[in-house]
Write an enzyme that holds these catalytic residues in place. Structure first.
Site, short mmCIF file in Angstrom:
data_model
loop_
_atom_site.label_atom_id
_atom_site.label_comp_id
_atom_site.label_asym_id
_atom_site.label_seq_id
_atom_site.Cartn_x
_atom_site.Cartn_y
_atom_site.Cartn_z
CD GLU A 243 -13.23 4.38 10.48
OE1 GLU A 243 -13.40 5.19 9.88
OE2 GLU A 243 -12.43 4.07 11.51
CG ASP B 192 4.71 -6.30 -0.56
OD1 ASP B 192 4.78 -7.21 -1.54
OD2 ASP B 192 5.85 -5.81 -0.04
#
Length: 543
Positions: free
Chosen positions: A255, A199
């Protein structure tokens, strides 16, 4: 291997309004899980959930008070994990709204920060001393009206809030803030989440010198609350320091396997494309961005071509996400109705057009029903800007009313209780069960169009080239290897006749006819033309 998000169809779910299972009138996670087959059957490949985190709900969840828990209104963490598991069974990825730029004023971080100038989190938010006369430190305005600064007596300082007073902005110049936010995201990635919708992604950093914004070019009030629109926002958002933090976000998601981040860019005009390009450049920033360029009233061939070509030239190595509706803007069937004689025809054209755009596409719940904006009276409102500035500002409640499932059930099957926003007759008449029984419904058009998109390489991996056509015809070619598909749209309520050169045939869902070289496009007509070699379009009455 091509990443899943590059040709995804992302279905946005507004949790409060999707399905209520416990009868309190507010949608919940169990309700979403129950209705996921509808989303999968539609042809979506991912869902985006608007905020579900703990919140006082001043801004319906966009004011987070705990980043690592689910608000009891919606359910529990365990129920969220069950939702993810069910979505994955159905072949759906799951992303959630991550509101990083600000928190609720009820967040423990802010409660500690506001208490004094010397505590451990004293610099976790944006604090500034008053001017000598007690006024705010600069002219920055809130998106929701008025000053972006609020005075805190305990510190005798102002804090920054780009949105509601109860949504204080975090200080991203403080590395401890960045570290803490990254850990909250890791919390959800460890639970199987597939990504984030970020957002207000360009609001993270502010100018540390707190320089006032200059006047907007040309001035002009865009809406009754729009003091915000009178400024050129050079210093309160889209700061250069943002890039380094986006790279930290990408390092975290890298990751994990196959994670996606899409950022909401709150900028106007050509600047939005520049920011989208900047934020998605290379392999170390965001995967995608989207702007409000297609979420406004503009509906013309020139507009859509300018937006798409602007991204192609301005962000050649970026990846866009396009959508026509979301929880912040009026529904597009209502927004564009002056360009059509019939809402259903417009809705069918809209999905045909959206599905043909190069990039990822987004669908907002209910638009697959041709849903229209709900007309509300003041007593029914919940949206803060509307409550403050009614009637000049209608607010966002009209696009957030509940999903309609069964026309004859109480509240159209959304809840057995009193819904948080009303379900009115014009909306209930567009229910899923009614449209599922109609071969020519908007719902069926969405299913057929999305199925055609998934099965057609030109529409998923094909490159785009626009044809030279005049208003109201939007036409462009998508090519993948030796295959070519020309997408043609009549963006007007009047029929248009075109002449094509070269052999072609209409394929996939269409609202047009082709006889020889004569292509007839009725009001808001559209078609996909399969062909080999070049194909040109000219008006039938051209000399």
């Amino acid at each position: 291997m091509r990443e899943w998000w590059r040709d995804a169809v992302i279905y946005q779910i507004y949790p409060r309004s999707f399905q209520d299972e416990d009868g309190d009138g507010i949608g919940d996670l169990k309700g979403i899980t129950r209705r996921l087959p509808h989303v999968a059957d539609l042809g979506a490949t991912a869902i985006w959930l608007s905020p579900i985190f703990t919140s006082p709900m001043d801004d319906m969840g966009y004011d987070v008070s705990d980043y690592t828990d689910v608000d009891p209104l919606f359910g529990t963490i365990e129920e969220f994990e069950e939702l993810i598991a069910r979505a994955h069974e159905l072949g759906l990825k799951v992303i959630v709204d991550q509101v990083l730029s600000h928190t609720s004023d009820k967040h423990p971080w802010f409660e500690e920060s506001r208490a004094s100038r010397s505590n451990d989190k004293a610099d976790w938010y944006v604090w500034a001393d008053p001017n000598p006369d007690g006024s705010p430190p600069n002219n920055w305005a809130s998106v929701f009206g008025g000053s972006a600064w609020e005075f805190e007596p305990r510190r005798k300082q102002y804090y920054l809030h780009n949105f509601l007073i109860s949504q204080p902005d975090l200080n991203f110049h403080c590395k401890a803030v960045q570290d803490a936010l990254l850990e909250t995201m890791r919390f959800w990635l460890d639970r199987g989440l597939d990504g984030f919708r970020l957002d207000t992604v360009n609001y993270y950093f502010h100018d540390q010198k707190l320089r006032s914004n200059p006047p907007a070019d040309g001035g002009g009030w865009e809406m009754a609350t729009d003091v915000y629109g009178m400024q050129k926002h050079l210093y309160d958002k889209t700061r250069p320091e943002n890039i380094a933090f986006l790279e930290r976000l990408r390092k975290l998601t890298d990751e994990y396997d196959d994670i996606m981040m899409v950022g909401e860019v709150g900028e106007d005009g050509d600047r939005s494309v520049e920011v989208m390009a900047e934020y998605t450049r290379g392999e170390h920033r965001l995967h995608m961005c989207y702007s409000f360029a297609m979420l406004g009233p503009a509906f013309s061939a020139e507009h859509f071509r300018k937006v798409i070509e602007g991204f192609q030239s301005g962000a050649p190595d970026g990846h866009p996400k396009w959508s026509f509706s979301n929880h912040d803007v009026p529904r597009h069937v209502t927004r564009w109705n002056k360009h059509a004689n019939d809402g259903d025809t417009l809705a069918k054209q809209a999905i045909a057009m959206l599905a043909s755009f190069e990039g990822t596409i987004g669908i907002y719940q209910g638009e697959e029903l041709g849903q229209t904006e709900t007309e509300l009276v003041y007593e029914e409102l919940t949206d803060p800007p509307a409550l403050r500035f009614w009637p000049e500002v209608k607010g966002r409640d009209g696009c957030r009313t509940p999903m309609v499932w069964e026309a004859e059930a109480p509240n159209a099957g959304f809840t057995d209780g009193k819904p948080w926003l009303p379900v009115k007759a014009p909306q209930a008449a567009r229910s899923v069960d009614l449209q599922a029984r109609q071969n020519d419904s908007v719902l069926q058009a969405y299913k057929e169009t999305l199925a055609f998109r998934h099965a057609t390489p030109c529409l998923t991996v094909g490159k785009s080239t626009f044809l030279k056509t005049e208003e109201p015809i939007l036409a462009f070619r998508r090519t993948a290897g030796d295959d070519a598909l020309t997408c043609v749209f009549n963006l007007s309520p009047d029929p248009v006749s075109m002449t094509i050169s070269g052999g072609a045939e209409i394929v996939g869902p269409a609202n047009a006819s082709l006889s020889g070289t004569a292509l007839e496009l009725p009001a808001n007509g559209h078609c996909y033309l399969s062909h080999t070699g070049e194909l040109d379009l000219v008006p039938a009455d051209a000399d």
